[in-house]
Design a protein around this motif. Sequence first.
Motif, mmCIF file in Angstrom:
data_model
loop_
_atom_site.group_PDB
_atom_site.id
_atom_site.type_symbol
_atom_site.label_atom_id
_atom_site.label_comp_id
_atom_site.label_asym_id
_atom_site.label_seq_id
_atom_site.Cartn_x
_atom_site.Cartn_y
_atom_site.Cartn_z
ATOM 1 N N ASP A 181 4.948 1.517 49.376
ATOM 2 C CA ASP A 181 4.633 1.937 50.746
ATOM 3 C C ASP A 181 3.174 1.657 51.104
ATOM 4 O O ASP A 181 2.864 1.299 52.246
ATOM 5 C CB ASP A 181 4.940 3.425 50.921
ATOM 6 C CG ASP A 181 6.364 3.657 51.405
ATOM 7 O OD1 ASP A 181 7.124 2.678 51.496
ATOM 8 O OD2 ASP A 181 6.718 4.820 51.684
ATOM 9 N N LEU A 182 2.274 1.811 50.159
ATOM 10 C CA LEU A 182 0.871 1.488 50.439
ATOM 11 C C LEU A 182 0.736 0.009 50.787
ATOM 12 O O LEU A 182 0.020 -0.349 51.744
ATOM 13 C CB LEU A 182 -0.003 1.824 49.226
ATOM 14 C CG LEU A 182 -1.498 1.553 49.397
ATOM 15 C CD1 LEU A 182 -2.097 2.464 50.455
ATOM 16 C CD2 LEU A 182 -2.236 1.732 48.066
ATOM 17 N N LYS A 183 1.416 -0.860 50.048
ATOM 18 C CA LYS A 183 1.365 -2.295 50.330
ATOM 19 C C LYS A 183 1.985 -2.615 51.680
ATOM 20 O O LYS A 183 1.509 -3.500 52.411
ATOM 21 C CB LYS A 183 2.083 -3.056 49.216
ATOM 22 C CG LYS A 183 1.941 -4.564 49.306
ATOM 23 C CD LYS A 183 2.569 -5.236 48.095
ATOM 24 C CE LYS A 183 2.333 -6.745 48.120
ATOM 25 N NZ LYS A 183 2.907 -7.400 46.908
ATOM 26 N N LEU A 184 3.034 -1.863 52.042
ATOM 27 C CA LEU A 184 3.712 -2.089 53.322
ATOM 28 C C LEU A 184 2.825 -1.681 54.499
ATOM 29 O O LEU A 184 2.683 -2.432 55.471
ATOM 30 C CB LEU A 184 5.024 -1.293 53.350
ATOM 31 C CG LEU A 184 5.801 -1.289 54.670
ATOM 32 C CD1 LEU A 184 6.294 -2.691 55.003
ATOM 33 C CD2 LEU A 184 6.974 -0.308 54.591
ATOM 34 N N PHE A 185 2.235 -0.491 54.417
ATOM 35 C CA PHE A 185 1.502 0.062 55.555
ATOM 36 C C PHE A 185 0.024 -0.312 55.577
ATOM 37 O O PHE A 185 -0.562 -0.456 56.648
ATOM 38 C CB PHE A 185 1.645 1.589 55.568
ATOM 39 C CG PHE A 185 3.051 2.073 55.714
ATOM 40 C CD1 PHE A 185 3.809 1.727 56.817
ATOM 41 C CD2 PHE A 185 3.638 2.866 54.733
ATOM 42 C CE1 PHE A 185 5.124 2.168 56.969
ATOM 43 C CE2 PHE A 185 4.935 3.314 54.861
ATOM 44 C CZ PHE A 185 5.687 2.964 55.981
ATOM 45 N N GLU A 186 -0.582 -0.431 54.405
ATOM 46 C CA GLU A 186 -2.018 -0.719 54.326
ATOM 47 C C GLU A 186 -2.261 -1.791 53.259
ATOM 48 O O GLU A 186 -2.808 -1.519 52.199
ATOM 49 C CB GLU A 186 -2.814 0.547 53.990
ATOM 50 C CG GLU A 186 -2.803 1.594 55.074
ATOM 51 C CD GLU A 186 -3.595 1.170 56.317
ATOM 52 O OE1 GLU A 186 -4.406 0.218 56.211
ATOM 53 O OE2 GLU A 186 -3.403 1.789 57.376
ATOM 54 N N PRO A 187 -1.854 -3.034 53.555
ATOM 55 C CA PRO A 187 -1.981 -4.084 52.531
ATOM 56 C C PRO A 187 -3.426 -4.340 52.095
ATOM 57 O O PRO A 187 -3.657 -4.706 50.939
ATOM 58 C CB PRO A 187 -1.389 -5.326 53.220
ATOM 59 C CG PRO A 187 -1.396 -5.006 54.686
ATOM 60 C CD PRO A 187 -1.214 -3.529 54.782
ATOM 61 N N LYS A 188 -4.388 -4.112 52.993
ATOM 62 C CA LYS A 188 -5.785 -4.331 52.599
ATOM 63 C C LYS A 188 -6.244 -3.281 51.583
ATOM 64 O O LYS A 188 -6.943 -3.605 50.618
ATOM 65 C CB LYS A 188 -6.693 -4.312 53.820
ATOM 66 C CG LYS A 188 -8.118 -4.723 53.503
ATOM 67 C CD LYS A 188 -8.960 -4.909 54.746
ATOM 68 C CE LYS A 188 -10.371 -5.376 54.380
ATOM 69 N NZ LYS A 188 -11.220 -5.585 55.583
ATOM 70 N N ILE A 189 -5.855 -2.006 51.796
ATOM 71 C CA ILE A 189 -6.183 -0.971 50.815
ATOM 72 C C ILE A 189 -5.517 -1.289 49.485
ATOM 73 O O ILE A 189 -6.139 -1.166 48.414
ATOM 74 C CB ILE A 189 -5.757 0.421 51.316
ATOM 75 C CG1 ILE A 189 -6.564 0.822 52.557
ATOM 76 C CG2 ILE A 189 -5.938 1.467 50.214
ATOM 77 C CD1 ILE A 189 -6.160 2.157 53.144
ATOM 78 N N PHE A 190 -4.262 -1.725 49.541
ATOM 79 C CA PHE A 190 -3.527 -2.058 48.306
ATOM 80 C C PHE A 190 -4.239 -3.165 47.538
ATOM 81 O O PHE A 190 -4.543 -3.022 46.343
ATOM 82 C CB PHE A 190 -2.109 -2.492 48.654
ATOM 83 C CG PHE A 190 -1.300 -2.943 47.471
ATOM 84 C CD1 PHE A 190 -0.504 -2.052 46.771
ATOM 85 C CD2 PHE A 190 -1.340 -4.273 47.045
ATOM 86 C CE1 PHE A 190 0.233 -2.467 45.662
ATOM 87 C CE2 PHE A 190 -0.609 -4.698 45.940
ATOM 88 C CZ PHE A 190 0.177 -3.796 45.248
ATOM 89 N N SER A 191 -4.510 -4.285 48.200
ATOM 90 C CA SER A 191 -5.068 -5.436 47.495
ATOM 91 C C SER A 191 -6.495 -5.189 47.022
ATOM 92 O O SER A 191 -6.868 -5.561 45.896
ATOM 93 C CB SER A 191 -5.012 -6.684 48.387
ATOM 94 O OG SER A 191 -5.738 -6.480 49.593
ATOM 95 N N ALA A 192 -7.314 -4.525 47.865
ATOM 96 C CA ALA A 192 -8.696 -4.257 47.473
ATOM 97 C C ALA A 192 -8.763 -3.232 46.343
ATOM 98 O O ALA A 192 -9.600 -3.340 45.434
ATOM 99 C CB ALA A 192 -9.497 -3.775 48.677
#
Length: 334
Positions: free
Chosen positions: A198-209
């Motif tokens: 869900d983090l990758k779905l909604f906030e991909p920048k937070i996920f990747s960083a």
Amino acid sequence: MGKLLHVILSGGVGSRLWPVSRRSMPKQYIPMFGGKSLFQLTAERNRDIADTILVIGNRENYFLSKTDLLRAEIFQYDEIIESVPRNTAAAVAFAAFHADPEDILLVTPSDHIITKPELYLACVKEARSLAEQGYLVTFGIAPTKPETGFGYIEFSGNDVLSFREKPDIETAESFINSGSFLWNSGMFCFRADAFLADLKLFEPKIFSASEKAYISRTDGFIPELETLEIPSQSIDYAVMERSQKMKVVKADFGWSDLGSFESIWEHWDLQGETHRFKNNNCVIGSEKHVEFLGVSNLVLVETNDAILILDKSRSQDVKTIFERLERDRPELVK
């Protein structure tokens, strides 16, 4: 079945508890509760139900966590140390990257108190069962008053209908009267992979960083350069308020976040600590003889370099004093 990983979030300075809580000794480490700190009580409360403990701290306080874990006689644990705090979405992401995908994360702040451990264990068991089915679970506290300092969860059974911001007093009263709202405790339970999806779905920048920063860690320390690339956002805004996988466990286990002098007053009152009070006023920290005359509902707080006197009902506003002193007298908040 995955392991149960207790994730302790140890950030925060407890600005509403100034002058007792300071940057060098935040409220979660102050031994105000039977000689123990809130951090120590948090670790001890979950020691026997978790397979392992992971502390998410920062460079300013991680050594305080180590000391309290030693006091709790907990010698096996992992830690991730942030160079720069980036709010709870990133902190929990670090924990999820650290875990195996099927592991269950029990995420708790380090500055809450719980007085009914048997009911707490029952709620954790219910939450874990839901988490194993792929849900993201939050713990909703049965409200005891129209509190304006908490967010609320609208619910039906285990279903989350909506999240609500901190309300004004009239709205809070309507929430209480409806019987359909719980306080948002900031405690969660979910599979690591369910949260990351869900983090990758909604906030991909937070996920990747966050993933990049986690991979770049050295001896548990997250580097500053990579950390600063992570958008600062709470787990509530990033994931919980947007997920279609939310469930709530209604909890009535004697919870308090002890985030204000009013909540500390209420906790001590419920625990029968009558020596804390005089003529319906409360004294914290002072070793002097204190008398009150013609006043009521006051809190007197004394440290070696500061005195705070406030009306109990204004406890939430102490944060504004902390913020002003950060600018004008920073030595008083260090």
